[in-house]
Design a protein around this motif. Structure first.
Motif, PDB file in Angstrom:
ATOM      1  N   ASP A 144       0.802  -1.224   0.000  1.00 19.26           N
ATOM      2  CA  ASP A 144       0.000   0.000   0.000  1.00 19.26           C
ATOM      3  C   ASP A 144       0.836   1.275   0.000  1.00 19.26           C
ATOM      4  O   ASP A 144       0.288   2.363   0.195  1.00 19.26           O
ATOM      5  CB  ASP A 144      -0.917  -0.003   1.227  1.00 19.26           C
ATOM      6  N   VAL A 145       2.121   1.167  -0.208  1.00 19.24           N
ATOM      7  CA  VAL A 145       2.980   2.349  -0.232  1.00 19.24           C
ATOM      8  C   VAL A 145       2.974   2.956  -1.631  1.00 19.24           C
ATOM      9  O   VAL A 145       3.091   2.228  -2.632  1.00 19.24           O
ATOM     10  CB  VAL A 145       4.423   2.002   0.190  1.00 19.24           C
ATOM     11  N   ALA A 146       2.853   4.276  -1.703  1.00 23.65           N
ATOM     12  CA  ALA A 146       2.802   4.975  -3.002  1.00 23.65           C
ATOM     13  C   ALA A 146       4.213   5.113  -3.570  1.00 23.65           C
ATOM     14  O   ALA A 146       4.763   6.216  -3.694  1.00 23.65           O
ATOM     15  CB  ALA A 146       2.145   6.340  -2.835  1.00 23.65           C
ATOM     16  N   LEU A 147       4.798   4.001  -3.952  1.00 24.29           N
ATOM     17  CA  LEU A 147       6.211   3.958  -4.329  1.00 24.29           C
ATOM     18  C   LEU A 147       6.536   4.864  -5.510  1.00 24.29           C
ATOM     19  O   LEU A 147       7.496   5.643  -5.470  1.00 24.29           O
ATOM     20  CB  LEU A 147       6.601   2.514  -4.663  1.00 24.29           C
ATOM     21  N   ASP A 207       4.844   7.385  -6.808  1.00 24.32           N
ATOM     22  CA  ASP A 207       4.626   8.797  -6.475  1.00 24.32           C
ATOM     23  C   ASP A 207       5.789   9.340  -5.660  1.00 24.32           C
ATOM     24  O   ASP A 207       6.227  10.484  -5.861  1.00 24.32           O
ATOM     25  CB  ASP A 207       3.325   8.960  -5.679  1.00 24.32           C
ATOM     26  N   ILE A 208       6.288   8.526  -4.747  1.00 22.85           N
ATOM     27  CA  ILE A 208       7.411   8.947  -3.900  1.00 22.85           C
ATOM     28  C   ILE A 208       8.646   9.214  -4.756  1.00 22.85           C
ATOM     29  O   ILE A 208       9.301  10.251  -4.645  1.00 22.85           O
ATOM     30  CB  ILE A 208       7.705   7.901  -2.819  1.00 22.85           C
ATOM     31  N   LEU A 209       8.965   8.291  -5.641  1.00 25.26           N
ATOM     32  CA  LEU A 209      10.156   8.447  -6.472  1.00 25.26           C
ATOM     33  C   LEU A 209      10.043   9.649  -7.395  1.00 25.26           C
ATOM     34  O   LEU A 209      11.045  10.312  -7.687  1.00 25.26           O
ATOM     35  CB  LEU A 209      10.403   7.179  -7.284  1.00 25.26           C
ATOM     36  N   GLN A 210       8.846   9.917  -7.877  1.00 27.16           N
ATOM     37  CA  GLN A 210       8.659  11.055  -8.776  1.00 27.16           C
ATOM     38  C   GLN A 210       8.714  12.388  -8.030  1.00 27.16           C
ATOM     39  O   GLN A 210       9.108  13.405  -8.594  1.00 27.16           O
ATOM     40  CB  GLN A 210       7.316  10.924  -9.502  1.00 27.16           C
ATOM     41  N   ALA A 211       8.350  12.359  -6.734  1.00 30.26           N
ATOM     42  CA  ALA A 211       8.237  13.610  -5.988  1.00 30.26           C
ATOM     43  C   ALA A 211       9.466  13.957  -5.173  1.00 30.26           C
ATOM     44  O   ALA A 211       9.669  15.124  -4.823  1.00 30.26           O
ATOM     45  CB  ALA A 211       7.021  13.540  -5.056  1.00 30.26           C
ATOM     46  N   VAL A 212      10.283  12.956  -4.867  1.00 31.93           N
ATOM     47  CA  VAL A 212      11.370  13.176  -3.914  1.00 31.93           C
ATOM     48  C   VAL A 212      12.713  13.269  -4.636  1.00 31.93           C
ATOM     49  O   VAL A 212      13.152  12.298  -5.268  1.00 31.93           O
ATOM     50  CB  VAL A 212      11.416  12.035  -2.876  1.00 31.93           C
ATOM     51  N   PRO A 213      13.383  14.415  -4.563  1.00 30.81           N
ATOM     52  CA  PRO A 213      14.683  14.581  -5.225  1.00 30.81           C
ATOM     53  C   PRO A 213      15.823  14.041  -4.366  1.00 30.81           C
ATOM     54  O   PRO A 213      16.520  14.787  -3.692  1.00 30.81           O
ATOM     55  CB  PRO A 213      14.784  16.102  -5.389  1.00 30.81           C
ATOM     56  N   VAL A 214      16.001  12.731  -4.357  1.00 24.26           N
ATOM     57  CA  VAL A 214      17.054  12.133  -3.552  1.00 24.26           C
ATOM     58  C   VAL A 214      17.935  11.280  -4.459  1.00 24.26           C
ATOM     59  O   VAL A 214      17.443  10.642  -5.396  1.00 24.26           O
ATOM     60  CB  VAL A 214      16.447  11.285  -2.401  1.00 24.26           C
ATOM     61  N   GLU A 215      19.234  11.293  -4.209  1.00 25.00           N
ATOM     62  CA  GLU A 215      20.162  10.593  -5.097  1.00 25.00           C
ATOM     63  C   GLU A 215      20.279   9.108  -4.779  1.00 25.00           C
ATOM     64  O   GLU A 215      20.548   8.304  -5.667  1.00 25.00           O
ATOM     65  CB  GLU A 215      21.549  11.247  -5.016  1.00 25.00           C
ATOM     66  N   GLN A 216      20.083   8.756  -3.505  1.00 25.77           N
ATOM     67  CA  GLN A 216      20.249   7.361  -3.102  1.00 25.77           C
ATOM     68  C   GLN A 216      18.903   6.743  -2.757  1.00 25.77           C
ATOM     69  O   GLN A 216      18.217   7.182  -1.835  1.00 25.77           O
ATOM     70  CB  GLN A 216      21.168   7.261  -1.884  1.00 25.77           C
ATOM     71  N   VAL A 217      18.514   5.719  -3.503  1.00 21.45           N
ATOM     72  CA  VAL A 217      17.313   4.941  -3.213  1.00 21.45           C
ATOM     73  C   VAL A 217      17.761   3.515  -2.917  1.00 21.45           C
ATOM     74  O   VAL A 217      18.461   2.894  -3.729  1.00 21.45           O
ATOM     75  CB  VAL A 217      16.329   4.963  -4.398  1.00 21.45           C
TER      76      VAL A 217
END
Length: 240
Positions: A201-204, A206-216
């Motif tokens: 149920d995690v909006a995976l 959406d999170i990746l598209q919205a969050v500017p982070v280099e390390q996932v």
């Protein structure tokens, strides 16, 4: 964006370090986050990672290890690790009568890592997002220490929070995210059960598209089949 695997996810696979890195690379990942030092000497670890084009991006190191075994930090640095993460503190560490002591310990550990030329982050679970008074434990932790944050979006979701809002709130403290999926379940001890990416149920996306982070960093706390979980996660990331 660099996509890595938290090696804790593969702890029960029964593979050698060399086979683990080969499988990580074959699944399409370009980095690993350690959850314990490999048995192999640093030169061999570096060679295995280099041969498979897999970088050592970070390491989970318990607070007690930083305090009592400081040479571990140097050993990780020999592998190229500069990002260190405290993976867990028990809820009782944040009780009112122990909170100040915990903050002092975290501040001292942060200074120790900084002095060694590294960065120290804290990795949340669900209990750090509980509200005590008018603030969550995580809010107090980040306001009273200089630690950075590695946000576990799965446990944040299980705690009833919006991971995107948390990422935006702590944008200047965020070093990486743990991309974990959970199936929400009020009857589960922690509010949810870890599942494979795209199965919960995690909006995976959406999170990746919205969050500017280099390390996932992909993590599955308890996969029934680590090999299948790794391949499935790689397949999930492939269109990204």
């Amino acid at each position: 964006m660099q996509i890595a695997v938290q090696l804790y996810s593969l702890r029960n696979a029964g593979w050698s370090f060399s086979e683990t890195i080969e499988r990580v690379s074959a699944a399409g990942f370009s980095g690993v986050e350690f959850a314990g030092l490999p048995d192999e000497p640093p030169e061999q670890v570096e060679n295995i990672c280099s041969k498979n084009e897999v970088a050592a991006v970070s390491a989970h190191v318990p607070l007690s290890t930083i305090e009592c075994e400081p040479t571990v930090i140097q050993e990780y640095q020999q592998l190229g690790v500069t990002e260190f993460v405290i993976p867990y503190l028990e809820p009782k560490a944040f009780d009112p009568d122990t909170f100040t002591v915990t903050m002092d310990r975290l501040a001292a550990a942060n200074q120790q890592i900084e002095d060694a030329g590294g960065t120290l982050s804290y990795h949340n679970h669900e209990h750090e997002l509980e509200t005590i008074g008018t603030y969550t434990i995580l809010e107090r932790l980040l306001s009273e220490t200089a630690l950075s944050l590695q946000l576990d979006v799965g446990w944040a979701t299980a705690a009833g929070c919006d991971p995107i809002e948390l990422c935006n709130q702590y944008r200047n403290r965020l070093t990486s995210i743990h991309l974990k999926d959970v199936r929400l379940d009020e009857t589960a001890p922690r509010g949810g059960t870890p599942v494979g990416l795209g199965e919960g149920d995690v909006a995976l996306t959406d999170i990746l598209q919205a969050v500017p982070v280099e390390q996932v960093i992909f993590e599955h706390d308890d996969p029934k089949d680590p090999a299948e979980a790794l391949v499935d996660a790689g397949d999930w990331f492939r269109p990204m």
